[in-house]
Motif scaffolding. Sequence first.
Motif, mmCIF file in Angstrom:
data_model
loop_
_atom_site.group_PDB
_atom_site.id
_atom_site.type_symbol
_atom_site.label_atom_id
_atom_site.label_comp_id
_atom_site.label_asym_id
_atom_site.label_seq_id
_atom_site.Cartn_x
_atom_site.Cartn_y
_atom_site.Cartn_z
ATOM 1 N N SER A 198 0.843 -1.050 0.095
ATOM 2 C CA SER A 198 -0.061 -0.034 0.077
ATOM 3 C C SER A 198 0.930 1.359 -0.006
ATOM 4 N N MET B 284 -1.986 -5.935 -6.711
ATOM 5 C CA MET B 284 -2.729 -4.995 -6.081
ATOM 6 C C MET B 284 -2.125 -3.938 -5.249
ATOM 7 N N THR C 261 -3.868 4.364 1.100
ATOM 8 C CA THR C 261 -4.515 4.599 2.179
ATOM 9 C C THR C 261 -4.281 5.904 2.788
ATOM 10 N N GLY D 247 -11.329 4.796 -4.943
ATOM 11 C CA GLY D 247 -10.359 3.714 -4.349
ATOM 12 C C GLY D 247 -9.763 4.226 -3.016
ATOM 13 N N THR E 234 -12.273 -2.469 -0.484
ATOM 14 C CA THR E 234 -12.804 -1.613 -1.698
ATOM 15 C C THR E 234 -12.415 -1.917 -2.867
ATOM 16 N N GLN E 235 -10.908 -2.157 -3.051
ATOM 17 C CA GLN E 235 -10.619 -2.605 -4.132
ATOM 18 C C GLN E 235 -11.029 -4.123 -4.945
ATOM 19 N N ARG F 249 -0.950 5.564 -7.676
ATOM 20 C CA ARG F 249 -1.392 4.280 -7.294
ATOM 21 C C ARG F 249 -1.666 3.449 -8.651
ATOM 22 N N MET G 156 -5.368 -0.243 5.426
ATOM 23 C CA MET G 156 -5.011 -1.213 4.390
ATOM 24 C C MET G 156 -6.049 -2.188 4.269
ATOM 25 N N GLU H 43 0.580 0.397 -9.856
ATOM 26 C CA GLU H 43 0.017 -1.019 -10.279
ATOM 27 C C GLU H 43 0.445 -1.302 -11.713
ATOM 28 N N SER I 57 -8.877 -0.009 2.250
ATOM 29 C CA SER I 57 -8.583 0.032 0.704
ATOM 30 C C SER I 57 -8.611 -1.459 0.031
ATOM 31 N N ALA I 58 -8.129 -2.297 0.644
ATOM 32 C CA ALA I 58 -7.939 -3.545 -0.214
ATOM 33 C C ALA I 58 -9.502 -4.107 -0.211
ATOM 34 N N ALA J 51 -2.803 -0.504 -2.897
ATOM 35 C CA ALA J 51 -3.727 0.045 -2.174
ATOM 36 C C ALA J 51 -3.424 1.443 -1.842
#
Length: 376
Positions: free
Chosen positions: A42, A74, A78, A97, A221-222, A57, A215, A61, A218-219, A76
């Motif tokens: 993250s 992935m 935050t 996100g 939500t993703q 971000r 974290m 990625e 955020s994770a 994230a």
Amino acid sequence: MGVTQQQVQDALAKVATPRGVGLTNAGVLSPISAGDGKVFFSINVEASEARAWEGVRAAAESAVRAIPGVEVAMVALTAERKAGAAAPPAPHRHAPGVQNVASHRPPQGGPSPMSRQAEIPGVAAIIAVASGKGGVGKSTTALNLALGLRDLGLRVGLLDADIYGPSVPRLTGIREKPQLNVDRKMIPLQRFGLSIMSIGFLVEEETAMIWRGPMVMSAVTQMLRDVAWGTLDVLVVDMPPGTGDAQLTLAQTVPLKGAVIISTPQDLSLIDARRGLAMFTKVNVPVLGIIENMSYFRCPHCGTQSDIFGHGGARHEAERLGVPFLGEIPLHMSIRTTSDAGTPVVESEPKGLHAAIYREIGAKVRDQLKDAIAAA
Ligand code: ADP
């Protein structure tokens, strides 16, 4: 093919940031989990900077996904508000996100938080399966409930958001990793006719254990928004156990149509269930009902029923609190052994008593979601 930390660091060093230095020198990275084609980390910034960092971000990625051998990446973002800083803008004005962990308190007497949450296109109803504490059979119930809903002819997905101990890989026997589609969204794994996604498909269990609230948000939500769920009538979310800040934020962040609370009959567990109820009420998520798990024991030899934990407590509690009581699931060896074998009881013993109970509970849940399903 494996991916090394060094490869990831090298790729991230070339990603530009608003601080004028490469991403690896900006002092914002969490530890990087890399290996086995899966990379997860993250970027942690302050809330006031969050919007400026969403592009970083996305770039990070893409850079990681371009490394040969990376199958899943992935990243994230935050955002934490410093103590004493001015309140950040409302969540819907943030970059997509981004979760602001310090702004999750529900507005007192304001509009429903539901109105601020974007729905997931194609998903008619998202419901949470929650418990006030761990070990009450929440994940087992979430999976079997999802299968019960499937048996009613619904298209069903399961999102394992139990970041502290994702058990869906074990309960379903899924060992594969999700692939990406042309839009670079993760394709959920298909098992038992369900579309399934779990953080456990992406990171090792030990990594999951050390995650912190921001974290987690955020994770999750993703996983909701960066997964190609397709068309679903119901998406069942297996929540992290407990009623702390992370759970409260999740309950508010995920566009939930309702929540199901799992409790065992013991007093302590019921007290925890009450906290769960209070949590969902606080964020205006309707409680679809309470399920009493490990409710009673029926002797497989003589058929006698024993109320080991004083069966019926959850039914009373539901009546007292004015929420529906959805049903009682017995404590039974076959529920445990089928779960541990990755072949949940509704799937492996579809004609059995237990499958019938989960389907009955599923029908009570479906009836409450009828409008949402019909409107989709
Ligand atoms: P949680 O998600 O609440 O931590 P799990 O679903 O992982 O709980 O269940 C904890 C343990 O209890 C697992 O070993 C599971 O197989 C077992 N279990 C859950 N429900 C039942 C039940 N009704 N009868 C027997 N064992 C159960």
